[in-house]
Write a protein that holds these residues in place. Structure first.
Motif, PDB file in Angstrom:
ATOM      1  N   HIS A 176       0.791  -1.222   0.000  1.00 56.91           N
ATOM      2  CA  HIS A 176       0.000   0.000   0.000  1.00 56.91           C
ATOM      3  C   HIS A 176       0.826   1.276   0.000  1.00 56.91           C
ATOM      4  O   HIS A 176       0.292   2.350  -0.274  1.00 56.91           O
ATOM      5  CB  HIS A 176      -0.929   0.006   1.227  1.00 56.91           C
ATOM      6  CG  HIS A 176      -1.700  -1.260   1.410  1.00 56.91           C
ATOM      7  ND1 HIS A 176      -1.415  -2.182   2.391  1.00 56.91           N
ATOM      8  CD2 HIS A 176      -2.738  -1.775   0.716  1.00 56.91           C
ATOM      9  CE1 HIS A 176      -2.239  -3.203   2.301  1.00 56.91           C
ATOM     10  NE2 HIS A 176      -3.052  -2.984   1.297  1.00 56.91           N
ATOM     11  N   LEU A 177       2.109   1.175   0.309  1.00 58.53           N
ATOM     12  CA  LEU A 177       2.933   2.375   0.413  1.00 58.53           C
ATOM     13  C   LEU A 177       3.107   3.038  -0.951  1.00 58.53           C
ATOM     14  O   LEU A 177       3.437   2.373  -1.929  1.00 58.53           O
ATOM     15  CB  LEU A 177       4.304   2.025   0.994  1.00 58.53           C
ATOM     16  CG  LEU A 177       5.116   3.194   1.550  1.00 58.53           C
ATOM     17  CD1 LEU A 177       4.519   3.660   2.875  1.00 58.53           C
ATOM     18  CD2 LEU A 177       6.566   2.785   1.759  1.00 58.53           C
ATOM     19  N   ALA A 178       2.865   4.342  -1.000  1.00 57.50           N
ATOM     20  CA  ALA A 178       3.088   5.127  -2.217  1.00 57.50           C
ATOM     21  C   ALA A 178       4.317   6.001  -2.006  1.00 57.50           C
ATOM     22  O   ALA A 178       4.444   6.664  -0.983  1.00 57.50           O
ATOM     23  CB  ALA A 178       1.865   5.980  -2.538  1.00 57.50           C
ATOM     24  N   GLY A 210       3.828   2.315   6.486  1.00 54.01           N
ATOM     25  CA  GLY A 210       3.597   1.035   5.817  1.00 54.01           C
ATOM     26  C   GLY A 210       2.997   0.004   6.751  1.00 54.01           C
ATOM     27  O   GLY A 210       2.064  -0.727   6.381  1.00 54.01           O
ATOM     28  N   GLY A 251       7.935   7.095   2.033  1.00 55.70           N
ATOM     29  CA  GLY A 251       6.507   6.832   1.895  1.00 55.70           C
ATOM     30  C   GLY A 251       5.687   7.870   2.640  1.00 55.70           C
ATOM     31  O   GLY A 251       5.435   7.711   3.834  1.00 55.70           O
ATOM     32  N   THR A 271       0.115   7.747   0.645  1.00 57.69           N
ATOM     33  CA  THR A 271      -0.175   6.347   0.974  1.00 57.69           C
ATOM     34  C   THR A 271      -1.646   6.169   1.339  1.00 57.69           C
ATOM     35  O   THR A 271      -2.274   5.169   0.969  1.00 57.69           O
ATOM     36  CB  THR A 271       0.723   5.879   2.133  1.00 57.69           C
ATOM     37  OG1 THR A 271       2.090   6.045   1.763  1.00 57.69           O
ATOM     38  CG2 THR A 271       0.473   4.420   2.459  1.00 57.69           C
ATOM     39  N   ASN A 309      -3.585   6.173  -1.806  1.00 53.33           N
ATOM     40  CA  ASN A 309      -3.349   4.907  -2.498  1.00 53.33           C
ATOM     41  C   ASN A 309      -4.175   3.781  -1.876  1.00 53.33           C
ATOM     42  O   ASN A 309      -4.787   2.969  -2.576  1.00 53.33           O
ATOM     43  CB  ASN A 309      -1.862   4.563  -2.422  1.00 53.33           C
ATOM     44  CG  ASN A 309      -1.453   3.482  -3.397  1.00 53.33           C
ATOM     45  OD1 ASN A 309      -1.976   3.381  -4.499  1.00 53.33           O
ATOM     46  ND2 ASN A 309      -0.511   2.651  -2.987  1.00 53.33           N
ATOM     47  N   ASN A 332       2.520   1.846  -7.753  1.00 53.62           N
ATOM     48  CA  ASN A 332       3.698   2.704  -7.876  1.00 53.62           C
ATOM     49  C   ASN A 332       4.249   2.682  -9.295  1.00 53.62           C
ATOM     50  O   ASN A 332       4.732   3.697  -9.809  1.00 53.62           O
ATOM     51  CB  ASN A 332       4.779   2.257  -6.894  1.00 53.62           C
ATOM     52  CG  ASN A 332       4.533   2.739  -5.477  1.00 53.62           C
ATOM     53  OD1 ASN A 332       4.643   3.916  -5.189  1.00 53.62           O
ATOM     54  ND2 ASN A 332       4.187   1.823  -4.592  1.00 53.62           N
TER      55      ASN A 332
END
Length: 642
Positions: free
Chosen positions: A119-121, A333, A370, A375, A378, A389
């Motif tokens: 899920h981390l952008a 994250g 991040g 995030t 996202n 990403n």
């Protein structure tokens, strides 16, 4: 003798290599990452090893079009946020706006390969942008020598990447834990305050401003340059800011409309560009971004500057911002992974962040991690894998190739409004109030970061807060917890008499529990505290029949002991013998028992003085008591029926 059929296991102490290997495993590999490689054929183990070190090969073979649907939407959505944020945060770091766009192109591809979070952008962050500007700007002015300043930023980003990668490979993620939740809350809140105040330069259209970041200097610069205030710029800025805050409010009231808040910064940029172009905003005192060239990231490896004159400042900027960015990225994250009952590997994340910044420093990018806002967008957009990403990276590539010049008319006041709106969400006053109610010391740690960052500087505020947190940890080590135990009526349970006033104690027997490792730093305190327990117990009654004859030490919570600790126990035993008190040890852990055996302490007091449980020890000691054992109230030492 004890009635229990089980006794303490006095096995032969393990060898140094065995204990050293076990300690290293628990310190550096608590998640036992190599358990997957123990079984199977060599090719299977090699495949699993590749999947472990390069997470892309774990999720990509399972990828399908149904997942791409969600990731495509999420990737496009976060791109709409990445463009205005990239330009805004680059300006915050006194960098050319195009560098912010470059930093959202290459790093997302790197993270998709090595990152473990779904899920981390990836993108730039405000706090680190400002910290880079403050640290490097103190050595080289971004206005007087912008080229050298930019090269030093690339170099600091390179050091950040080296630092993060080294921590990941050496499994030293434990260092991130020294940035406590209270420290991060205060640091982010203080940073948000000074960033918001600095954006008043853009809101009022000021041309002259201070290079300092503390609240007093910023406010002084704003009011001392009142002649430069432009009401036109202020009106436009307030309108943009109100619009952005309205979309945030709408998202909170109706979470399904998260996309409105996500698209709002892009709407502000587009509307601002159109307004600046058709209204000739520059003629009315509204400054714009300026020239943005088309094209992908040019190489910058040749610009890395390792000159001894600038090396200390680039290393400092790289290490401090790297630690903050790493802690923020890993925490974010993990937070979103927990919502989906998933896990992220902190060491993999550090390696991914490190590679991002090393490669980024070679390709005209500055520090990336991040960010929370991106995030969150996202996650709410329904991303399924790190492919979002990749989608963002391709969208940024198209932007750089074809659309970048269109953003050259972006008003600086629009960027200031975007940054201020994003910063409002970082001032978590509710959490600060919660800390005050729950733990005053944690609140002080939070306030040290908050006030230090706001009124002194970012690095000083961070060091003050971390210093207080470490002081607290040292106090826990130097003054470990201990308590007197009593028996819960009608049971075999022994608990703290202060917590359970109804518990009972045995006449002539004092049971104490130690709850931390015993080291040189706390040995004197432990000895004095045990003797004070004895004095307090004997001082409750003048009767000679109530004198303490047996001291039972429950070491279940003592995970380790050093040589000074064993010497302290030896000295304590001699003192107790002088008082005609017998010492017994209850349930020592294997590490503690092994050291006691090697130090001959077991031989000194005898194996018969070691017991598995408190009940066994009390039953054994009853035979040596001169009078009939009776139970007394744990809080008053008076007779009390069980």
């Amino acid at each position: 003798m004890t009635n229990s059929s089980q006794t303490v296991n006095f096995s032969t102490p393990r060898g140094f290599s065995t204990t050293f290997k076990s300690d290293c495993k628990e310190t550096f590999f608590p998640d036992d990452p190599f358990r997957k490689f123990k079984d199977g054929k060599p090719l299977v183990r090699a495949k699993k090893a590749i999947q472990y070190f390069i997470p892309l090969f774990e999720w990509l073979p399972k990828y399908n079009l149904s997942l791409l649907r969600y990731d495509l939407l999420a990737g496009i959505t976060i791109t709409s946020l990445a463009i205005p944020q990239g330009i805004s945060y680059a300006k915050l770091g006194d960098l050319p706006p195009i560098i912010g766009l470059y930093s959202s192109f290459i790093p997302p591809f790197v993270y998709a390969i090595f990152g473990s979070s779904k899920h981390l952008a990836v993108g730039t962050v405000a706090a680190c942008s400002l910290l880079i500007s403050e640290t490097i700007g103190a050595k080289v002015s971004p206005k007087d020598d912008p080229t050298l300043y930019l090269h030093l930023v690339y170099t600091a980003t390179f050091f950040t990447g080296i630092f993060q990668t080294a921590l990941g490979f050496l499994r030293l993620g434990i260092l991130v834990d020294f940035l406590s939740h209270s420290t991060i809350t205060g640091f982010m809140g203080g940073t948000a305050i000074i960033i918001c105040l600095q954006q008043l330069k853009g809101i009022f259209g000021l041309k002259h401003f201070t290079t300092h970041t503390d609240v007093v200097s910023v406010l002084h610069a704003i009011f001392s340059n009142r002649k430069e205030w432009r009401w036109q710029s202020a009106v436009v800025g307030i309108i943009f800011l109100c619009f952005l805050q309205f979309t945030r409010y709408l998202r909170q009231r109706k979470p399904k409309l998260f996309w409105v808040s996500a698209m709002a910064p892009m709407v502000v940029v587009v509307v601002g560009c159109l307004f600046a172009f058709f209204a000739h905003a520059e003629k009315h005192g509204i400054q714009i971004v300026g020239d943005l060239k088309k094209g992908l990231n040019p190489p910058s490896i040749q610009y890395l500057n390792f000159d001894r004159r600038y090396l200390p400042v680039t290393v400092q900027a790289g290490l401090v911002t790297g630690l903050i960015a790493m802690a923020e990225g890993i925490a974010i994250g993990r937070s979103f992974a927990i919502m989906k009952n998933e896990q992220t590997d902190g060491n993999k994340e550090m390696i991914a962040f490190g590679f991002m910044n090393i490669i980024g420093s070679f390709t005209s990018c500055y520090l990336t991690t991040g960010p929370f806002s991106k995030t969150a967008v996202n996650f709410n957009a329904g991303c399924r894998t790190a492919m979002s990403n990749v989608v963002m990276g391709f969208c940024m590539m198209l932007t750089l190739l074809f659309l970048a010049p269109l953003f050259s008319y972006t008003p600086l006041v629009a960027l200031s409004a975007i940054i201020m709106s994003a910063m409002f969400g970082l001032i978590n006053y509710e959490e600060m109030i919660h800390l005050f109610k729950v733990d005053k010391y944690d609140f002080c740690i939070c306030m040290a970061a908050f006030l230090g960052v706001s009124f002194i500087s970012m690095d000083v505020g961070l060091m003050l807060s971390v210093g207080l947190a470490l002081l607290r940890a040292l106090l826990y080590v130097a003054r470990p917890a201990s308590c007197k135990l009593g028996k819960i009526p009608n049971s075999y349970l022994y608990r703290d008499t202060e917590q359970y006033p109804g518990s009972t104690t045995m006449q002539g027997i004092l049971v104490l529990q130690l709850g931390s490792p015993i080291y040189f730093a706390n040995c004197s305190y432990i000895r004095e505290r045990i003797l004070r327990y004895i004095q307090e117990e004997q001082g409750l009654s003048d009767s000679k029949s109530d004198v303490i004859e047996h001291l039972l030490l429950d070491l279940s919570g003592v995970s380790s002991i050093d040589m000074t600790g064993i010497e302290t126990f030896t000295e304590l035993r001699r003192i107790l013998e002088g008082k005609h008190i017998k010492l017994a040890i209850i349930n020592p852990r294997i590490e503690v028992l092994e050291k006691m055996t090697l130090a001959k302490f077991v031989d000194a007091i005898g194996k018969e003085s070691f017991f598995l449980s408190i009940e066994d020890a009390i039953q054994s000691r009853q035979f040596s008591l001169g009078s009939t054992v009776k139970e007394t109230g744990g809080s008053s030492n008076n007779e009390d029926a069980a």
